[in-house]
Design a protein around this motif. Structure first.
Motif, PDB file in Angstrom:
ATOM      1  N   VAL A   1       0.864  -1.186   0.000  1.00  0.00           N
ATOM      2  CA  VAL A   1       0.000   0.000   0.000  1.00  0.00           C
ATOM      3  C   VAL A   1       0.893   1.226   0.000  1.00  0.00           C
ATOM      4  CG1 VAL A   1      -1.645   1.360   1.356  1.00  0.00           C
ATOM      5  CG2 VAL A   1      -1.948  -1.122   1.155  1.00  0.00           C
ATOM      6  N   ALA A   2       0.610   2.168  -0.879  1.00  0.00           N
ATOM      7  CA  ALA A   2       1.340   3.436  -0.911  1.00  0.00           C
ATOM      8  C   ALA A   2       0.371   4.552  -0.520  1.00  0.00           C
ATOM      9  CB  ALA A   2       1.906   3.685  -2.308  1.00  0.00           C
ATOM     10  N   PHE A   3       0.836   5.486   0.284  1.00  0.00           N
ATOM     11  CA  PHE A   3      -0.067   6.555   0.725  1.00  0.00           C
ATOM     12  C   PHE A   3       0.665   7.887   0.784  1.00  0.00           C
ATOM     13  CE2 PHE A   3       1.836   4.896   4.593  1.00  0.00           C
ATOM     14  CZ  PHE A   3       2.096   6.027   5.357  1.00  0.00           C
ATOM     15  N   SER A   4      -0.085   8.930   0.508  1.00  0.00           N
ATOM     16  CA  SER A   4       0.350  10.307   0.715  1.00  0.00           C
ATOM     17  C   SER A   4      -0.858  11.032   1.308  1.00  0.00           C
ATOM     18  CB  SER A   4       0.845  10.940  -0.583  1.00  0.00           C
ATOM     19  OG  SER A   4      -0.101  10.791  -1.623  1.00  0.00           O
ATOM     20  N   GLU A   5      -1.551  11.833   0.494  1.00  0.00           N
ATOM     21  CA  GLU A   5      -2.799  12.422   1.003  1.00  0.00           C
ATOM     22  C   GLU A   5      -3.971  11.477   0.785  1.00  0.00           C
ATOM     23  OE1 GLU A   5      -3.082  16.086  -1.029  1.00  0.00           O
ATOM     24  OE2 GLU A   5      -3.415  15.213  -3.008  1.00  0.00           O
TER      25      GLU A   5
ATOM     26  N   GLY B   1      -3.560   5.234   5.096  1.00  0.00           N
ATOM     27  CA  GLY B   1      -2.629   4.201   4.651  1.00  0.00           C
ATOM     28  C   GLY B   1      -2.697   2.960   5.517  1.00  0.00           C
ATOM     29  N   LEU B   2      -2.775   3.160   6.838  1.00  0.00           N
ATOM     30  CA  LEU B   2      -2.866   2.029   7.749  1.00  0.00           C
ATOM     31  C   LEU B   2      -4.199   1.303   7.590  1.00  0.00           C
ATOM     32  CD1 LEU B   2      -1.724   0.349  10.024  1.00  0.00           C
ATOM     33  CD2 LEU B   2      -2.491   2.106  11.659  1.00  0.00           C
ATOM     34  N   ALA B   3      -5.290   2.041   7.436  1.00  0.00           N
ATOM     35  CA  ALA B   3      -6.615   1.426   7.273  1.00  0.00           C
ATOM     36  C   ALA B   3      -6.683   0.609   5.978  1.00  0.00           C
ATOM     37  CB  ALA B   3      -7.691   2.507   7.283  1.00  0.00           C
ATOM     38  N   LYS B   4      -6.078   1.124   4.911  1.00  0.00           N
ATOM     39  CA  LYS B   4      -6.062   0.390   3.640  1.00  0.00           C
ATOM     40  C   LYS B   4      -5.284  -0.922   3.797  1.00  0.00           C
ATOM     41  CE  LYS B   4      -7.266   1.785   0.047  1.00  0.00           C
ATOM     42  NZ  LYS B   4      -8.510   1.630  -0.741  1.00  0.00           N
ATOM     43  N   ALA B   5      -4.179  -0.881   4.538  1.00  0.00           N
ATOM     44  CA  ALA B   5      -3.403  -2.097   4.786  1.00  0.00           C
ATOM     45  C   ALA B   5      -4.194  -3.098   5.624  1.00  0.00           C
ATOM     46  CB  ALA B   5      -2.089  -1.736   5.472  1.00  0.00           C
TER      47      ALA B   5
END
Length: 333
Positions: free
Chosen positions: A133-137, A173-177
């Motif tokens: 998973v990649a996250f920014s905004e 990002g954590l929730a998506k993971a």
């Protein structure tokens, strides 16, 4: 793997030395009786053809060798591995916000250093499933859980900093993971969260996402990356090109520590250089061991026909030599 269906039949190979003894010891005592007028020709023939007296016995020895191997029923087995796996499902959630361009991990920026260490981690764990998973905004799934490690490595190589992002959504990002792991049946479920900033956007805050992970039995290992204080950061100058200016980038280690505490991994780790980041990943690798058992099966295919063909070929060769090239007489001398 080579195996014989009837290995005890290989004892027939003892016939070969017995045959050679009979040929060169007992047969040597035999003499041809020819008229006195032909003795001179016989002696000449014996001297000129002497090396060839070994040819036919050698050919017959090969025929016997291949026949004995064929009747022993050789088989060639192809090994297949049955893997009984109590492995670990691991999702890497990696920050790709603009601050990951900071050069305090020189000669690489923060993202490049994180990618390099993550790839080494994946290569060391061939029996685990990985996701990315990649996250920014916002957060995007780059790789769902898979045993295809090549796809995972390729996706890590393709990660780029989102230079247009003006915020970091660590919670998203954590929730998506967590969402990638919620249906996992693995013995152990792990998220490695790598970030260098402060969560300042997103619909889900980091601690709420950590609570979700705890309810699903998912461990989260938060890793903060970045040196304390001012760090060199690239800026594009329209006249002078890229320049590096010391810039202060904040890192919320307090929130990362609470995430680790909530999910049962103790305390978040801080990596201020590439070696420190590698050491942290090595420690996670040591803590999250994969338990698996391996059984091997062999699928055998019969291979006696090539040996029969070889025996037949040597038999035909002997016949051709006797008929067209070498006379029968010399082997009797």
């Amino acid at each position: 793997m080579l195996k014989f269906g009837h290995p005890w039949l290989l004892l027939l190979l003892l016939v070969i030395p017995l045959y050679l003894i009979w040929e060169f010891v007992f047969q040597k005592k035999r003499r041809l009786y020819l008229p006195h007028s032909r003795v001179k020709q016989l002696r000449y023939l014996s001297r000129s053809q002497y090396p060839y007296r070994y040819l036919y016995p050698v050919l017959r020895s090969f025929i016997l060798l291949f026949l004995c191997i064929a009747v022993a029923q050789p088989r060639w087995g192809i090994k297949t591995r049955d893997l009984s796996n109590k492995g670990v499902d691991i999702v890497m959630a990696i920050d790709i916000s603009g601050s990951m361009l900071a050069m305090d991990f020189a000669p690489k920026n923060r993202l490049s250093a994180a990618v390099s260490v993550a790839k080494d981690f994946v290569k060391r764990r061939p029996n685990d499933r990985f996701g990315l998973v990649a996250f920014s905004e916002y957060a995007l799934t780059q790789v769902p859980l898979t045993f295809d490690h090549l796809a995972m490595l390729n996706s890590l190589d393709k990660l780029k900093v989102n230079e247009e992002a003006s915020a970091t959504a660590i919670g998203m990002g954590l929730a998506k993971a967590v969402a990638r792991l919620k249906n996992s049946t693995a013995k152990s479920k792990v998220i490695i969260l790598i970030t260098d900033g402060v969560s300042n956007t997103g619909e889900i805050d980091p601690l709420t996402a950590a609570g979700m992970a705890k309810e699903l039995g998912i461990k989260v290992y938060p890793i903060g990356v970045g040196s304390k204080g001012l760090v060199p950061f690239p800026y594009s100058d329209p006249i002078f090109g890229t320049r590096y200016i010391n810039t202060y980038i904040d890192l919320d280690m307090e929130t990362l520590n609470k995430i680790a505490e909530t999910t049962g991994t103790g305390k978040a780790a801080l990596a201020t250089d590439a070696k420190g980041l590698a050491d942290i990943m090595n420690e996670i690798d040591r803590l999250e061991k994969t338990l698996f058992t391996t059984q091997f099966r062999y699928n055998y295919s019969e291979q006696f026909m090539p040996f029969l063909w070889l025996a037949f070929a040597f038999l035909v060769l002997e016949l051709l030599l006797k008929i067209f090239i070498l006379p029968v007489l010399p082997e009797q001398l």
